[in-house]
Write an enzyme that holds these catalytic residues in place. Structure first.
Site: not given
Ligand code: ARG
Length: 457
Positions: A278, A156
């Site tokens: 970026s 999980h």
């Protein structure tokens, strides 16, 4: 070149654009396999006296020339040609006349394209299997190198049990090995020659289909001529399904790497050469390659379903719909090929940060180990479990390396299966090499050129 079926009228231009679409571009991929299959067909025709020895020689020479042109990227197929089959026959007729007009005796473009695709897919599958094996091998090497480097096991996504980088990497090695095996198994299905099935119903000529199959290096003939044509798209879907599983596994690996290379995790990092930046934020080091691996995986999956939806409701026999299965075949196989390459590159560039991995092994990771230690001293599991669960703060961290070594010596993590996996993967790669050598031998027997490959990836 005029269309092969052209008689006394020209096709409406819109109709031409619609039916040819980009098939003439995609067909570049099939030129080499089509030429190889055409040589086998010509030999079959000579064998039953439809071509003379001289005609066969000139056809073989012409077809070899086309292979060489294609290898140099110089064989042209125009929209007016419709497809590679027309362009190839046109080249032969231009170059050698009469014999060129005879090569289509006893075949249809339907079995012609099927045979070219079969040769192409047969080679692609084994080459992809080999790449998958090489990637599994790289994962195993990585697993061996970091066998006892601790890593929190998660379920999980939450901290679960002590584990290792070795276990994590070897899990993917085994998964890719299984993907390779699936391709190996498929290769038996692909290993049957559709040549001679003609338009879908055979021809009234004594074609020796076994002879032509053997010439192309196929083990057997795809017996039923209608099935030979009905299997168009179906075999493509099988290849793409194998690709889909590989892509799915690669995507899962990419997702793990995106998480584990996040500075917040810091288990691994990628060198700048494998990241992008970026345009506005100067600090960015983005895992675009891994993200695209994830999205390409969906592209591959969609190619597999696209082919299946195209063929699902077709009636028996050739239908032009089949042509539209070529694009997803080429797109899906290429994307998978590149995915395996890029993920291998990512793995090779991966830096492992042992300190971060070790410090991620927080005390609660050992809760179950503590329970089981107590059980070994006599307590029952459920009561001990509850007791530890109620006093989690008291759980002390253990030595992470010792906990994973302990599991290994007990054999409960299967010593990662490293030795066995190594052997199986090696055998798989050797198996691929052998099969590929047999294809090369068949190609060389057909065209006297060295190093011919049907797939140009
Ligand atoms: N481009 C066609 C295809 O891929 C070739 C076969 C054409 N056959 C026909 N009967 N129109 O299916």
């Amino acid at each position: 070149m005029a269309k092969l079926w052209q008689k006394d009228y020209s096709l409406d231009s819109l109709m031409e654009e619609f039916t040819v679409s980009n098939d003439y571009i995609l067909d570049q991929e099939l030129v080499i396999s089509d030429c190889l299959a055409s040589i086998a067909h010509a030999r079959g025709l000579a064998d039953i006296g439809i071509l003379s020895e001289e005609e066969l020689d000139s056809l073989e020479q012409g077809l070899s020339e086309i292979i060489t042109l294609r290898q140099k990227g110089e064989f042209s197929i125009t929209p007016q040609d419709e497809d590679c089959h027309t362009a190839i026959e046109g080249y032969l007729t231009n170059k050698i006349g009469e014999a060129g007009k005879k090569i289509h005796t006893g075949r249809s473009r339907n079995d012609q394209v099927q045979t070219a695709l079969r040769i192409w897919m047969r080679e692609f599958s084994i080459r992809l299997c080999r790449e998958t094996g090489l990637f599994a091998q790289a994962l195993l090497d990585f697993a061996k190198k970091y066998e006892f480097v601790p890593m929190p096991g998660r379920t999980h996504m939450q901290i679960a049990m002590p584990s290792s980088v070795g276990l994590w990497a070897a899990a993917f090695a085994e998964e890719f090995y299984d993907e390779g095996q699936r391709l190996m198994q498929l290769s038996w299905t692909l290993d049957q020659s559709p040549l001679g099935s003609a338009a879908s119903y055979g021809v009234p000529l004594p074609l020796d289909r076994t002879y032509t199959a053997n010439q192309m290096g196929f083990t057997r003939v795809q017996n039923n001529v209608l099935y030979a044509n009905n299997s168009r798209g179906k075999f493509e879907a099988m290849v793409l399904d194998c690709c889909d599983y590989i892509a799915l596994t690669a995507s899962k690996l990419a997702q793990d790497l995106i998480l584990f290379t996040l500075p917040e995790f810091g288990y691994f990092s990628l060198p700048p050469q494998l990241c992008t930046g970026s345009s506005i934020m100067p600090q960015k080091k983005n895992p675009d390659g891994l993200e695209l691996a994830r999205s390409r995986s969906s592209v591959v999956s969609s190619c597999a379903s696209r082919v299946k939806s195209i063929i699902r409701s077709l009636p028996s026999g050739y239908n032009r719909d089949f042509q539209d299965t070529k694009e997803p075949l080429m797109q899906g196989t290429k994307a998978t090929w590149q995915l395996v390459q890029i993920m291998k590159r990512m793995l090779e560039g991966l830096e492992v940060h042992e300190d971060r991995l070790t410090s991620a092994c927080v005390p609660e990771l050992y809760a179950t180990d503590v329970v089981l230690q107590k059980v070994l001293k006599g307590g029952n599991f459920r009561d001990t479990y509850k007791d530890i669960g109620l006093h989690l703060k008291d759980v002390q961290a253990m030595d992470p390396v010792q906990t994973i070594q302990n599991r290994t010596s007990l054999g409960t993590t299967g010593n990662l299966g490293l030795e066995e996996d190594d052997l199986f993967v090696r055998l798989m790669i050797e198996g691929c090499d052998e099969v590929l050598e047999s294809y090369t031998a068949a190609y060389e027997n057909l065209c006297d050129l060295e190093g011919v490959q049907a797939v140009l990836y």
